[in-house]
Design an enzyme around this catalytic site. Structure first.
Site, PDB file in Angstrom:
ATOM      1  N   ASP A  61       0.883  -1.161   0.000  1.00  0.00           N
ATOM      2  CA  ASP A  61       0.000   0.000   0.000  1.00  0.00           C
ATOM      3  C   ASP A  61       0.924   1.215   0.000  1.00  0.00           C
ATOM      4  O   ASP A  61       1.593   1.502   0.998  1.00  0.00           O
ATOM      5  CB  ASP A  61      -0.889  -0.006   1.251  1.00  0.00           C
ATOM      6  CG  ASP A  61      -1.835   1.182   1.316  1.00  0.00           C
ATOM      7  OD1 ASP A  61      -1.592   2.194   0.614  1.00  0.00           O
ATOM      8  OD2 ASP A  61      -2.811   1.131   2.093  1.00  0.00           O
ATOM      9  N   VAL A  62       0.992   1.912  -1.135  1.00  0.00           N
ATOM     10  CA  VAL A  62       1.995   2.971  -1.273  1.00  0.00           C
ATOM     11  C   VAL A  62       1.760   4.146  -0.338  1.00  0.00           C
ATOM     12  O   VAL A  62       2.661   4.987  -0.161  1.00  0.00           O
ATOM     13  CB  VAL A  62       2.079   3.483  -2.731  1.00  0.00           C
ATOM     14  CG1 VAL A  62       2.539   2.374  -3.666  1.00  0.00           C
ATOM     15  CG2 VAL A  62       0.749   4.090  -3.191  1.00  0.00           C
ATOM     16  N   ASN A  88       3.492   4.506 -10.504  1.00  0.00           N
ATOM     17  CA  ASN A  88       2.262   4.394 -11.266  1.00  0.00           C
ATOM     18  C   ASN A  88       0.996   4.280 -10.425  1.00  0.00           C
ATOM     19  O   ASN A  88      -0.084   4.653 -10.880  1.00  0.00           O
ATOM     20  CB  ASN A  88       2.373   3.168 -12.188  1.00  0.00           C
ATOM     21  CG  ASN A  88       1.058   2.766 -12.789  1.00  0.00           C
ATOM     22  OD1 ASN A  88       0.525   3.449 -13.664  1.00  0.00           O
ATOM     23  ND2 ASN A  88       0.513   1.649 -12.322  1.00  0.00           N
ATOM     24  N   TYR A 157      -8.434  14.228  -7.910  1.00  0.00           N
ATOM     25  CA  TYR A 157      -7.539  13.627  -8.901  1.00  0.00           C
ATOM     26  C   TYR A 157      -6.714  14.704  -9.608  1.00  0.00           C
ATOM     27  O   TYR A 157      -5.488  14.587  -9.738  1.00  0.00           O
ATOM     28  CB  TYR A 157      -8.367  12.845  -9.911  1.00  0.00           C
ATOM     29  CG  TYR A 157      -7.562  12.094 -10.945  1.00  0.00           C
ATOM     30  CD1 TYR A 157      -6.940  10.895 -10.628  1.00  0.00           C
ATOM     31  CD2 TYR A 157      -7.435  12.582 -12.243  1.00  0.00           C
ATOM     32  CE1 TYR A 157      -6.219  10.189 -11.576  1.00  0.00           C
ATOM     33  CE2 TYR A 157      -6.718  11.889 -13.190  1.00  0.00           C
ATOM     34  CZ  TYR A 157      -6.104  10.694 -12.861  1.00  0.00           C
ATOM     35  OH  TYR A 157      -5.383  10.008 -13.806  1.00  0.00           O
ATOM     36  N   LYS A 161      -2.596  15.305  -9.592  1.00  0.00           N
ATOM     37  CA  LYS A 161      -1.822  15.180 -10.820  1.00  0.00           C
ATOM     38  C   LYS A 161      -1.061  16.468 -11.139  1.00  0.00           C
ATOM     39  O   LYS A 161       0.062  16.423 -11.657  1.00  0.00           O
ATOM     40  CB  LYS A 161      -2.735  14.774 -11.984  1.00  0.00           C
ATOM     41  CG  LYS A 161      -3.291  13.361 -11.843  1.00  0.00           C
ATOM     42  CD  LYS A 161      -2.180  12.309 -11.703  1.00  0.00           C
ATOM     43  CE  LYS A 161      -2.711  10.899 -11.653  1.00  0.00           C
ATOM     44  NZ  LYS A 161      -1.642   9.885 -11.582  1.00  0.00           N
TER      45      LYS A 161
END
Length: 252
Positions: A61-62, A88, A157, A161
């Site tokens: 789990d990053v 990613n 999101y 980004k």
């Protein structure tokens, strides 16, 4: 090519979509690949697409610093070094939710995965690349065309980004003295589970819903491989790969 002779890549979010496609492309090209993701069974499915390829699956789990540290420790213990991180792992979060109705927990989940996770993985890779011999390596962050232009009702999101672009620039600058090259690939409408809805209809900036064209995710994977296999003296700082006719140029 033996494990010792091949280059070593860590691919996060390797159990599906773009991460799976990139992992498969690298394995077929002779890389040793550490597959990171939250579901071991899907990581093993990815590895099974290239029988005999040198790989290691690590449940990760990053957003959890201890998981990320364990991932890179396992990579170095198994393969001896890290030459590439494809950063990613990501999530879109709840779609179609107006800003005023977006739960804080949903915002935090997207930020923890897309931004904090990318930072934690880059930091862990940076530490290994700085001290390994020969020194250096490459980090490729998965941005998005949403790093440039938002979709309606995508505040979490889009914000993450945009932040990834700043992370890429800062890491790229700070990595120069240590032969750490950092770039970003901004992807638009690759055909994956995450973009399946695009072909049936996606909300546009004018309030209408319209289908959008998609492209083969393998084309993204080949672009990442090209970036990854450049000598460290060369770097693709930013690349944009998108379905040719998607509503991006002039979006909104």
């Amino acid at each position: 090519m033996t494990d010792r002779e091949s280059k070593i890549a860590v691919v996060t979010g390797a159990g599906s979509g773009i991460g799976r496609a990139v992992a498969v492309e690298l394995l077929r090209a002779g890389w040793s690949v550490v597959l990171a993701g939250r579901h071991p069974e899907t990581l093993e499915e990815t590895a099974g697409l290239v029988p005999g390829g040198p790989w290691l699956a690590v449940r990760t789990d990053v957003s959890r610093p201890e998981d990320v540290d364990a991932l890179f420790t396992a990579a170095v213990e198994r393969f001896g070094r890290v030459d590439l991180l494809f950063n990613n792992a990501g999530t879109f979060g709840p779609g179609g939710v107006p800003v005023e109705d977006l739960p804080y927990e949903a915002w935090r989940h997207v930020v923890d995965t897309n931004l904090n996770g990318a930072f934690l993985c880059a930091q862990a890779a940076y530490r290994r690349m700085k001290r390994q011999e020969p020194q250096g390596g490459r980090i490729i962050n998965n941005g998005s065309v949403s790093a440039h232009a938002p979709r309606p009702m995508s505040v979490a999101y889009t914000a993450t980004k945009h932040a990834l672009t700043g992370l890429t620039k800062s890491l790229s600058l700070d990595g120069r003295p240590y032969r750490i090259a950092v770039g970003q690939i901004d992807i638009g409408n690759a055909a994956t589970e995450m973009t399946a809805r695009m072909e049936t209809g996606a909300l546009q900036a004018n309030g209408q819903t319209a289908p959008e064209p998609v492209m083969d995710v393998a084309d993204v994977a080949r672009t990442v491989r090209h970036m990854a296999e450049l000598p460290l003296e060369a770097n693709v700082q930013f690349a944009t790969v998108l379905a040719t006719a998607m509503p991006y140029i002039g979006r909104g």
